[in-house]
Structures are given as structure tokens and as C-alpha cells.
Scaffold this active site. Structure first.
Site, PDB file in Angstrom:
ATOM      1  N   ASN A 150       0.781  -1.242   0.142  1.00 37.64           N
ATOM      2  CA  ASN A 150      -0.145   0.095   0.054  1.00 37.64           C
ATOM      3  C   ASN A 150       0.937   1.356  -0.086  1.00 37.64           C
ATOM      4  OD1 ASN A 150       0.570  -1.186   2.653  1.00 37.64           O
ATOM      5  ND2 ASN A 150      -0.742   0.632   3.671  1.00 37.64           N
ATOM      6  N   GLN A 179      -4.775  -4.137  -1.990  1.00 33.15           N
ATOM      7  CA  GLN A 179      -4.243  -3.172  -2.809  1.00 33.15           C
ATOM      8  C   GLN A 179      -4.291  -3.948  -4.397  1.00 33.15           C
ATOM      9  OE1 GLN A 179      -4.232   0.059  -2.445  1.00 33.15           O
ATOM     10  NE2 GLN A 179      -4.245   0.193  -0.203  1.00 33.15           N
ATOM     11  N   THR A 235     -25.597  -8.924  13.583  1.00 31.14           N
ATOM     12  CA  THR A 235     -26.470  -8.937  12.452  1.00 31.14           C
ATOM     13  C   THR A 235     -25.645  -8.517  11.043  1.00 31.14           C
ATOM     14  OG1 THR A 235     -28.028  -8.252  13.955  1.00 31.14           O
ATOM     15  CG2 THR A 235     -28.527  -7.861  11.561  1.00 31.14           C
ATOM     16  N   CYS A 321      -3.180   5.475   6.899  1.00 27.00           N
ATOM     17  CA  CYS A 321      -3.208   4.787   8.359  1.00 27.00           C
ATOM     18  C   CYS A 321      -2.166   5.040   9.213  1.00 27.00           C
ATOM     19  CB  CYS A 321      -3.219   3.067   8.046  1.00 27.00           C
ATOM     20  SG  CYS A 321      -4.117   2.502   6.682  1.00 27.00           S
TER      21      CYS A 321
HETATM   22  N1  PMP Z   1      -4.219  -4.015   4.027  1.00 24.47           N
HETATM   23  C1  PMP Z   1      -3.915  -3.185   3.284  1.00 24.47           C
HETATM   24  C2  PMP Z   1      -2.700  -3.298   2.255  1.00 24.47           C
HETATM   25  C3  PMP Z   1      -4.512  -1.747   3.191  1.00 24.47           C
HETATM   26  O1  PMP Z   1      -4.053  -0.720   2.538  1.00 24.47           O
HETATM   27  C4  PMP Z   1      -5.617  -1.450   3.944  1.00 24.47           C
HETATM   28  C5  PMP Z   1      -6.300  -0.143   3.876  1.00 24.47           C
HETATM   29  N2  PMP Z   1      -5.425   1.002   4.046  1.00 24.47           N
HETATM   30  C6  PMP Z   1      -5.848  -2.357   4.840  1.00 24.47           C
HETATM   31  C7  PMP Z   1      -5.488  -3.988   5.000  1.00 24.47           C
HETATM   32  C8  PMP Z   1      -6.971  -2.293   5.992  1.00 24.47           C
HETATM   33  O2  PMP Z   1      -8.245  -2.015   5.399  1.00 24.47           O
HETATM   34  P1  PMP Z   1      -9.519  -1.306   5.923  1.00 24.47           P
HETATM   35  O3  PMP Z   1      -8.785  -0.117   6.634  1.00 24.47           O
HETATM   36  O4  PMP Z   1     -10.791  -1.147   5.074  1.00 24.47           O
HETATM   37  O5  PMP Z   1      -9.885  -2.191   7.042  1.00 24.47           O
END
Ligand code: PMP
Length: 381
Positions: A150, A179, A235, A321
């Protein structure tokens, strides 16, 4: 605006939003309810599950578990399989380039007593196959690696890893496909489990899947009503899951055209940036063309993001993130980049609908930003 942050999230497709809205209006029922309306929505959900299996070319015994996204899918798969396999072995392997939803889960397992080992990384950010071979032994029960990174876009050698793991039948191989899906071809059947988030392929946030083979042996980590074959109690959000199937179908239908567009536009942006003295391209040349990581050493990534924002061009520092954390990005560190390069890095991630006119505007803005910060760029690293 020009949106160049598609690795963080993509714009939902209009048809997907429409499906979601319609489903909520007409079929808001609980698929676990025993009445005919509940049964109807349960059928639609099963159909979506079957379609998803087809779109992903998954063979039996793969099961589709609907989740809230890849973070949850990664947690369910990694924690659940490590716990299920504990009596067969205690060693678990990953790389330092994984998304935090994998890395932190593996570290959590380490805190619980698992022996976590890191597979080395090559200079171009790939999992080092010889390091994997050195670490493999009879105690290893879990190996996990992402398909496309990512932060940098490098593509991991999933086929080769899977071939090597064939000789270690007790190892569960989990692939984080977030990705790569719909953009870089992969035979997902090579993995034992695979996770996705819908919002990374023009679907909705809070929606994802875990595709998993060994549904019988995995231990549950979420306890409750036992929905999704006991793996994801709560749910079931049928409208969002059916909308995910729709987003997947659209991605599949457009796969060829999208791949061409991404490759052509990605190459154009890369070639353009290459002309600028002192700007470094961190993404390896064979990375997925839609993620380009570059550095202006000596200039802070945040400053660059702000400078581009003034032109209504939205891109990221390392990854959304981790961009709010002060620590250096682990992927870039694992690739051996210096702190100066890491601090000055930004990520440009494109979608296939980026127009030529937008590319020209981006180039124009890039030139202006470069001239603004040029004096700060450090050439001697
Ligand atoms: N794995 C990768 C390689 C990602 O780029 C991301 C999102 N940045 C995630 C996992 C997690 O995805 P989410 O935030 O939608 O749970």
C-alpha cells in the site's frame, strides 16, 4: 479537485451506492429471520456470495465470510488460524512491510507466546525468498504477506511463496489482497485465506470479505450469534454485502480497460517526475503502476501534501493509516531508506478515471511546488 489518494480509499461507484440504497429500502430484513422476507434476503446474500466466488475465480473449498473490511478479515484469519494451529507449532512468519492490521495482529500473537519471525526484505521491497526458506521449519504454522504494497506498490511473489509452502502442509498462508484486487492478476487459490476491503475498489466503507479454505478448523475470535459460519457474529449487513458483490462485478467487467489506463497514466506520471533533479522515486520500476512513492529529501512530506492541497490536488504522505503516527513508516524503513528520504516521501495513487486534462494540471502544480521547495532539497544523502 484531482484525487490522487486512491490507495487510501476510492470514490464509490454510483451504481454501487444505488444498489445499497435500494437494498436498504426494499430488503432491510435480517437474513437470519425465519419469515419469508428474511428468507428472501438470505437467498440474495447467498447469491452474492456465489457471485463473489466466481468473480474471484475461487474453487472449493473456499468460503466467503462478510466482514467490516480487511482489518477485521486479517484479524479473524491470523488470530483464528494461529490459535487453531497452536498444537502443531508455535512459529509465525511475516515481513515488516505489512499493513498495521497484519503487523500489529502478529505482534499481538507474539505477546501471547507465539514465536514471531520476520522474513527479510530485498532492496526493492520484495519478500526475500531465500530468507523465507531459511526461516521455514517444522514449527511454522502461519505465513502472511500482502499482494501489493500500500505504500510503494511493489508486487509480492505470491506464486513463488505458495510453491515453497506446498512442502509445509501444516502452514496456513494468508494473503492481504487489498491493494491488488482487480488490478494485478492473482490466482487466489494459491492462498489459504485472502482479505479485501470494498472501499478500495469503488465500493463502500465498512465492508469487506475474508475468503478462507479451512472453515472447520479455524477458531473464532468474535463471539455472539454465530453468523457468517460462526466467524463474524453480528447482524449481517446484507445491503452492504450485496453492494460489495456489485462493486466487484464492475471491477471485473472493467479489468482490462482499467489495467491499460492505470499502466499508461502511471508511466506518464513516473516519467514526468523523473525529470526533476533531487526528487527520488522510491517505488521500484516493476511496482504496480497505480502507486508511486517519491521523496523530496529535506522537505517534509506533510509540507508537500499541504502545498498540493492548495491546488486542490489530494495525495498522501506515506499511507493514510500511518500518516498520523509520528514514527517512521515501517515499509520504507524495511526497504532501508534513510530518515531524510522517509520524511520527505509522498504517495501518488491513481484511479483509472484520471483524465489527461487532470494529469496536465497535476504536472503544472508539481512544477510550481518543486520550485517553491527546491532550495530545501538535499542532494547529498
Ligand atoms: N491492508 C492493506 C494493504 C491496506 O492498504 C488496508 C487499508 N489501508 C488494509 C489492509 C485495511 O483496510 P481497512 O482499513 O478497510 O480495514
Amino acid at each position: 479537485m484531482i484525487y490522487l489518494d486512491n490507495a487510501a480509499t476510492t470514490k464509490p461507484n454510483e451504481d454501487v451506492i444505488q444498489t445499497y440504497t435500494q437494498m436498504n429500502q426494499q430488503y432491510f430484513f435480517n437474513p437470519n429471520s425465519p419469515h419469508s422476507a428474511g428468507i428472501k434476503i438470505a437467498h440474495l446474500l447467498d447469491k452474492a456470495r456465489e457471485n463473489i466466488k466466481q468473480y474471484l475465480n475461487l474453487k472449493d473449498p473456499f468460503n466467503i465470510i462478510f466482514t467490516s473490511g480487511a482489518t477485521e478479515s486479517n484479524n479473524i484469519a491470523l488470530q483464528g488460524m494461529a490459535k487453531a494451529k497452536k498444537r502443531f507449532g508455535n512459529t509465525i512468519l511475516t515481513t515488516k512491510m505489512e499493513h498495521p492490521s497484519v503487523l500489529e495482529t502478529m505482534r499481538g500473537l507474539e505477546d501471547e507466546g507465539f514465536n514471531l519471525k520476520y522474513i527479510k526484505t530485498t532492496n526493492d521491497g520484495k519478500l526475500d525468498i531465500s530468507s523465507l526458506q531459511e526461516l521455514l521449519n517444522d514449527d511454522v504454522v502461519l505465513v502472511t504477506c500482502m499482494h501489493v504494497n500500500n505504500v510503494m506498490g511493489q508486487i509480492q511473489p505470491i506464486e513463488e511463496i505458495s510453491r515453497i509452502l506446498e512442502e509445509y502442509p501444516k502452514v496456513h498462508f494468508h494473503v492481504d489482497g487489498v491493494q491488488g484486487f482487480g488490478k494485478v492478476p492473482l490466482d487466489i487459490n494459491l492462498a489459504d485465506s485472502y482479505s479485501l476491503s470494498a472501499h478500495k475498489f469503488h465500493g463502500l466503507k465498512g465492508s469487506g470479505i475474508l475468503a478462507i479454505k479451512q472453515i472447520k478448523s479455524i477458531k473464532q475470535i468474535i463471539f455472539g450469534g454465530g453468523q457468517e459460519q460462526g466467524l463474524r457474529s453480528g447482524t449481517v449487513n446484507a445491503p452492504v454485502n450485496i453492494a460489495l458483490a456489485k462493486a466487484m462485478r464492475i471491477m471485473n467487467d472493467r479489468m482490462e480497460g482499467n489495467a491499460q489506463a492505470l499502466s499508461q497514466r502511471g508511466k506518464e506520471i513516473r516519467a514526468f517526475v523523473e525529470q526533476y533533479k533531487g526528487v527520488l522515486i522510491n517505488s521500484p520500476i516493476d511496482a504496480a503502476p497505480y502507486i508511486l512513492n517519491i521523496s523530496f529529501p529535506g522537505v517534509k512530506g506533510e509540507v508537500l501534501v499541504n502545498a498540493f492541497s492548495k491546488f486542490e490536488i489530494y495525495l498522501s504522505t506515506t499511507s493514510a493509516c500511518s500518516s498520523k503516527k509520528s514514527s517512521h513508516n515501517e515499509t520504507l524503513k524495511a526497504m532501508g531508506l534513510s530518515n531524510l528520504v522517509i520524511e520527505g516521501s509522498i504517495r501518488i495513487s491513481i484511479a483509472p478515471d484520471l483524465t489527461n486534462e487532470q494529469i496536465e494540471r497535476f504536472k503544472d502544480a508539481f512544477d510550481k511546488v518543486y520550485k517553491e521547495v527546491k532550495e530545501l532539497i538535499k542532494y547529498e544523502l
